[in-house]
Design a protein around this motif. Structure first.
Motif, PDB file in Angstrom:
ATOM      1  N   ALA A  31       0.837  -1.210   0.000  1.00 26.58           N
ATOM      2  CA  ALA A  31       0.000   0.000   0.000  1.00 26.58           C
ATOM      3  C   ALA A  31       0.870   1.258   0.000  1.00 26.58           C
ATOM      4  N   ALA A  32       1.933   1.253   0.824  1.00 29.30           N
ATOM      5  CA  ALA A  32       2.847   2.406   0.863  1.00 29.30           C
ATOM      6  C   ALA A  32       3.547   2.596  -0.477  1.00 29.30           C
ATOM      7  N   ALA A  33       3.895   1.481  -1.134  1.00 25.78           N
ATOM      8  CA  ALA A  33       4.543   1.567  -2.451  1.00 25.78           C
ATOM      9  C   ALA A  33       3.590   2.165  -3.482  1.00 25.78           C
ATOM     10  N   LEU A  34       2.323   1.753  -3.463  1.00 24.25           N
ATOM     11  CA  LEU A  34       1.339   2.286  -4.410  1.00 24.25           C
ATOM     12  C   LEU A  34       1.073   3.765  -4.145  1.00 24.25           C
ATOM     13  N   PHE A  38       1.552   6.706  -6.901  1.00 23.07           N
ATOM     14  CA  PHE A  38       0.378   7.465  -7.345  1.00 23.07           C
ATOM     15  C   PHE A  38      -0.034   8.534  -6.330  1.00 23.07           C
ATOM     16  N   SER A  39       0.944   9.098  -5.632  1.00 21.34           N
ATOM     17  CA  SER A  39       0.636  10.031  -4.547  1.00 21.34           C
ATOM     18  C   SER A  39      -0.142  11.258  -5.031  1.00 21.34           C
ATOM     19  N   PHE A  86       2.819  12.481 -11.937  1.00 19.43           N
ATOM     20  CA  PHE A  86       3.743  11.796 -11.034  1.00 19.43           C
ATOM     21  C   PHE A  86       4.544  12.745 -10.152  1.00 19.43           C
ATOM     22  N   LEU A  87       4.781  13.982 -10.602  1.00 20.59           N
ATOM     23  CA  LEU A  87       5.636  14.899  -9.857  1.00 20.59           C
ATOM     24  C   LEU A  87       4.910  16.147  -9.375  1.00 20.59           C
ATOM     25  N   GLY A  88       3.639  16.287  -9.743  1.00 19.74           N
ATOM     26  CA  GLY A  88       2.900  17.469  -9.346  1.00 19.74           C
ATOM     27  C   GLY A  88       3.101  18.620 -10.317  1.00 19.74           C
ATOM     28  N   LEU A 165       0.417  14.832   3.871  1.00 18.78           N
ATOM     29  CA  LEU A 165       0.734  13.534   4.467  1.00 18.78           C
ATOM     30  C   LEU A 165       0.906  12.465   3.393  1.00 18.78           C
ATOM     31  N   ILE A 166       0.055  12.496   2.373  1.00 22.57           N
ATOM     32  CA  ILE A 166       0.147  11.530   1.276  1.00 22.57           C
ATOM     33  C   ILE A 166       1.451  11.715   0.508  1.00 22.57           C
ATOM     34  N   ILE A 167       1.778  12.951   0.161  1.00 21.12           N
ATOM     35  CA  ILE A 167       3.019  13.219  -0.589  1.00 21.12           C
ATOM     36  C   ILE A 167       4.236  12.873   0.266  1.00 21.12           C
ATOM     37  N   GLY A 168       4.126  13.059   1.580  1.00 16.58           N
ATOM     38  CA  GLY A 168       5.232  12.721   2.476  1.00 16.58           C
ATOM     39  C   GLY A 168       5.560  11.247   2.476  1.00 16.58           C
TER      40      GLY A 168
END
Length: 370
Positions: A31-34, A38-39, A86-88, A165-168
């Protein structure tokens, strides 16, 4: 040999499947890898580093909702690229909090939000701010005026904390991945050469290992970081260069035990080169303990990076990592917004625990005595 190897792998997989904690920990890691990959797709704030600031919305509670209007800037583009996904994307709109709005024939009138129970004077913006950039009037109301929900509230700059938090997650997960990769690239050859050749070569490499091992990890990382400079990639390299000694020690011990095995003697008798014996004959047989130590190093790397970011040496603002999110918000614990510091702390705890548990599961799965 291949049949035995395949049978051993299948046995290890069956042991992992029978362990509920192993499955749960593996699920958390996946889950952390996904989330890492896809953050920005999962984030509400699509701006690079989730850094869309709206100071008037600072310190809003969890579940807060606010009507917003976005005025496109000169660099605005409707086209979303793969890089943006992928990078914002860059900040290309001026985001304004409003209480109400009205679309007129040639302009938009809105009442700006100034705080709870407060509203400013009516402001008018010409529709040309949108239409000159190829945005139709229908699309303005559909895509540029909306109500935003802040699931985890906002920080002191009015940024969506859920998105931060997600991007972190990306920083904390990648530091483990890249640090472990660097430690394997350095540690496996060093340990293999020391364990296979022994003698003076082994003495020199072991002296180097002992020197690096004797320096506290955090101090060594700080020294390397100060030498390379503060930044995103520098911290990855610094942490990786401190973890190779553990890999080298494990690999060396395994090579010492395998170098006298019959199949290695047979390979020498057939005239195989040392390089082939090391990397083709012995190395595939010692991957199990290397995988286990890599899982433990992954957890250690996340903790080290979080500690460095908390000290201000790791990832630099506005790049979010769980460590600097705690640093930015730990003072909020006493003003009723403890979740801003607790959530990244809990995220670190869960991911590190998942890697430690999975490392133990792998150790038991690869143990042929069980």
């Amino acid at each position: 040999m291949s049949q035995e190897s395949g049978s051993f792998s299948q046995t290890a997989i069956r042991k992992i499947k029978k362990n509920p904690l192993g499955i749960i920990s593996l699920g958390l890691i996946v889950a952390a890898a996904l989330i890492t990959i896809f953050s920005y797709g999962l984030s509400k704030d699509k701006v690079e580093n989730a850094n869309q600031q709206n100071v008037i919305l600072a310190h809003k509670p969890m579940g807060y909702t606010q009507k917003l209007i976005e005025v496109p800037l000169a660099n605005h583009s409707d086209k979303s690229t793969l890089k943006d996904f992928f990078l914002g994307k860059q900040v290309d709109v001026d985001q304004i909090a409003i209480t109400s709005y009205e679309i007129e024939s040639d302009s938009i009138s809105y009442v700006p939000y100034l705080g709870d129970g407060l509203a400013g004077e009516i402001v008018k913006i010409s529709l040309k701010e949108w239409t000159e950039k190829g945005i139709s009037i229908d699309k303005i109301e559909k895509d540029f005026i909306y109500t935003q929900s802040y699931w985890f509230g906002t920080d002191s700059y009015g940024r969506d904390f859920y998105s931060r938090l997600i991007i972190g997650t990306r920083i904390s997960f990648l530091i483990g991945f890249i640090a472990v990769f660097i430690s394997l690239i350095v540690g496996i050859p060093m340990g293999a050469i020391a364990g296979y050749y022994r003698g003076r070569v082994d003495d020199v490499i072991m002296w180097l290992i002992n020197v690096v091992w004797s320096i506290p990890t955090l101090l060594l990382v700080i020294a390397i970081t100060l030498a390379l400079g503060k930044g995103f990639w520098q911290i990855f390299v610094a942490v990786g260069l401190t973890m190779w000694v553990e890999v080298a020690r494990v690999v060396r011990g395994q090579f010492i035990s395998f170098r006298e095995k019959e199949f290695v003697e047979a390979a020498r008798a057939l005239g195989f080169s040392d390089r082939r014996i090391i990397f083709k004959e012995i190395l595939p047989n010692i991957l199990a303990p290397v995988i286990v130590i890599s899982a433990a190093n992954f957890a250690s790397a996340i903790l080290v990076e979080s500690g460095l970011s908390f000290l201000g040496i790791g990832a630099q603002p506005p790049t979010p990592s769980w460590g600097n999110l705690i640093k930015e918000n730990y003072s909020h614990i006493i003003i009723g917004q403890a979740h801003l510091a607790l959530f990244p702390g809990v995220a670190i705890l869960i991911l590190v625990l998942a890697f430690n548990v999975f490392g133990n599961v792998l150790r038991d799965a690869f143990d042929v005595r069980q």
